[in-house]
Scaffold this motif. Structure first.
Motif, PDB file in Angstrom:
ATOM      1  N   SER A   6       0.829  -1.218   0.000  1.00 51.88           N
ATOM      2  CA  SER A   6       0.000   0.000   0.000  1.00 51.88           C
ATOM      3  C   SER A   6       0.852   1.252   0.000  1.00 51.88           C
ATOM      4  CB  SER A   6      -0.938   0.005   1.210  1.00 51.88           C
ATOM      5  OG  SER A   6      -1.843  -1.060   1.121  1.00 51.88           O
ATOM      6  N   CYS A   7       1.869   1.282   0.845  1.00 47.12           N
ATOM      7  CA  CYS A   7       2.727   2.466   0.893  1.00 47.12           C
ATOM      8  C   CYS A   7       3.512   2.622  -0.407  1.00 47.12           C
ATOM      9  CB  CYS A   7       3.655   2.409   2.107  1.00 47.12           C
ATOM     10  SG  CYS A   7       2.810   2.806   3.669  1.00 47.12           S
ATOM     11  N   SER A   8       3.993   1.521  -0.960  1.00 43.46           N
ATOM     12  CA  SER A   8       4.743   1.602  -2.217  1.00 43.46           C
ATOM     13  C   SER A   8       3.870   2.112  -3.354  1.00 43.46           C
ATOM     14  CB  SER A   8       5.327   0.234  -2.589  1.00 43.46           C
ATOM     15  OG  SER A   8       6.393  -0.073  -1.722  1.00 43.46           O
ATOM     16  N   MET A   9       2.615   1.654  -3.392  1.00 37.47           N
ATOM     17  CA  MET A   9       1.710   2.101  -4.453  1.00 37.47           C
ATOM     18  C   MET A   9       1.381   3.591  -4.322  1.00 37.47           C
ATOM     19  SD  MET A   9      -0.839  -1.159  -4.838  1.00 37.47           S
ATOM     20  CE  MET A   9      -1.844  -0.348  -6.058  1.00 37.47           C
ATOM     21  N   ARG A  10       1.547   4.130  -3.119  1.00 34.39           N
ATOM     22  CA  ARG A  10       1.221   5.540  -2.891  1.00 34.39           C
ATOM     23  C   ARG A  10       2.475   6.399  -2.709  1.00 34.39           C
ATOM     24  NH1 ARG A  10      -3.371   6.826   0.890  1.00 34.39           N
ATOM     25  NH2 ARG A  10      -3.264   8.733  -0.322  1.00 34.39           N
ATOM     26  N   GLY A  11       3.636   5.883  -3.137  1.00 38.36           N
ATOM     27  CA  GLY A  11       4.807   6.734  -3.201  1.00 38.36           C
ATOM     28  C   GLY A  11       5.912   6.520  -2.187  1.00 38.36           C
ATOM     29  N   ALA A  12       5.929   5.390  -1.505  1.00 36.54           N
ATOM     30  CA  ALA A  12       6.961   5.156  -0.486  1.00 36.54           C
ATOM     31  C   ALA A  12       8.379   5.210  -1.058  1.00 36.54           C
ATOM     32  CB  ALA A  12       6.734   3.823   0.217  1.00 36.54           C
TER      33      ALA A  12
ATOM     34  N   GLY B 294      -4.341   2.797   4.983  1.00 38.35           N
ATOM     35  CA  GLY B 294      -5.286   3.807   4.527  1.00 38.35           C
ATOM     36  C   GLY B 294      -4.724   5.213   4.526  1.00 38.35           C
ATOM     37  N   THR B 295      -3.577   5.412   5.154  1.00 39.16           N
ATOM     38  CA  THR B 295      -2.964   6.743   5.223  1.00 39.16           C
ATOM     39  C   THR B 295      -1.544   6.701   4.665  1.00 39.16           C
ATOM     40  OG1 THR B 295      -2.255   6.331   7.499  1.00 39.16           O
ATOM     41  CG2 THR B 295      -4.359   7.474   7.183  1.00 39.16           C
ATOM     42  N   ALA B 296      -1.332   5.820   3.711  1.00 37.16           N
ATOM     43  CA  ALA B 296      -0.015   5.652   3.097  1.00 37.16           C
ATOM     44  C   ALA B 296       0.340   6.861   2.236  1.00 37.16           C
ATOM     45  CB  ALA B 296      -0.019   4.384   2.246  1.00 37.16           C
TER      46      ALA B 296
ATOM     47  N   TYR C  65       3.638   8.071  14.339  1.00 33.76           N
ATOM     48  CA  TYR C  65       3.337   7.917  12.915  1.00 33.76           C
ATOM     49  C   TYR C  65       3.133   9.288  12.272  1.00 33.76           C
ATOM     50  CZ  TYR C  65       2.464   2.852  12.991  1.00 33.76           C
ATOM     51  OH  TYR C  65       2.586   1.495  13.073  1.00 33.76           O
ATOM     52  N   HIS C  66       3.626   9.415  11.047  1.00 33.13           N
ATOM     53  CA  HIS C  66       3.420  10.601  10.210  1.00 33.13           C
ATOM     54  C   HIS C  66       2.866  10.070   8.897  1.00 33.13           C
ATOM     55  CE1 HIS C  66       5.638  13.069  13.082  1.00 33.13           C
ATOM     56  NE2 HIS C  66       6.364  11.978  13.248  1.00 33.13           N
ATOM     57  N   GLU C  67       1.608  10.395   8.648  1.00 35.87           N
ATOM     58  CA  GLU C  67       0.875   9.757   7.562  1.00 35.87           C
ATOM     59  C   GLU C  67       0.690  10.674   6.366  1.00 35.87           C
ATOM     60  OE1 GLU C  67      -1.866   6.990  10.427  1.00 35.87           O
ATOM     61  OE2 GLU C  67      -2.300   9.131  10.363  1.00 35.87           O
ATOM     62  N   ASN C  68       0.331  10.055   5.228  1.00 36.36           N
ATOM     63  CA  ASN C  68       0.108  10.786   3.974  1.00 36.36           C
ATOM     64  C   ASN C  68       1.309  11.669   3.631  1.00 36.36           C
ATOM     65  OD1 ASN C  68      -2.665   9.857   3.502  1.00 36.36           O
ATOM     66  ND2 ASN C  68      -3.138  11.048   5.337  1.00 36.36           N
TER      67      ASN C  68
END
Length: 155
Positions: free
Chosen positions: A84-90, A126-128, A137-140
């Protein structure tokens, strides 16, 4: 580790006899909380104290990514790199932090302030993409939010 023995004794009393191997993980957590990482002599001393084979302690340390074998910087910055994080730019987050801090994952800045790491899942899909600093945690996250976070931590 010797100063932690009274705590380990109290913990040991909560377990039935013969459960010494079940104490490896909680004792390792306490050692890491105290020292910041788990040294070779900690592994040997814990194995001796619990009466288990050294390899049993080493296996736990090697298996769980939360246990560290060397000191880390003042701020431990970990980036989730699961699906999920990789798909959203990790990967972009990791690249940006590498450039900004001048280190690669697993390294600590020369001033000892930051250690950069990656983890497989922080459970915040959900906040990746998600970055964890210490226990927060620091999300989005995006580059602007990363820059603001690093500046805040440098103060």
């Amino acid at each position: 580790m010797k100063h932690l023995i009274p705590e380990f004794d109290a913990l040991k009393r909560r377990y039935p006899p013969g459960s010494e191997s079940s104490l490896v993980t909680p004792c390792l957590h306490r050692i890491q909380d105290d020292r910041g990482y788990i040294a070779d002599d900690d592994i040997a001393a814990l194995a001796e104290y619990l009466g288990v084979h050294r390899v049993q302690v080493e296996e736990v340390v090697a298996h769980y990514s939360m246990f560290r074998r060397k000191p880390i910087g003042e701020h431990h910055v970990q980036v989730c790199r699961n699906v999920s994080c990789s798909m959203r730019g990790a990967e972009g987050v990791i690249d940006h932090l590498c450039k900004r801090l001048g280190v690669q994952p697993g390294q600590t800045t020369a001033d000892g302030r930051f250690t950069l790491g990656t983890v497989e899942c922080l459970g915040s899909c959900g906040t990746a993409p998600v970055v964890m600093v210490g226990e927060a945690y620091h999300e989005n996250m995006d580059t602007a939010r990363l820059d603001a976070l690093i500046e805040e931590l440098r103060k």
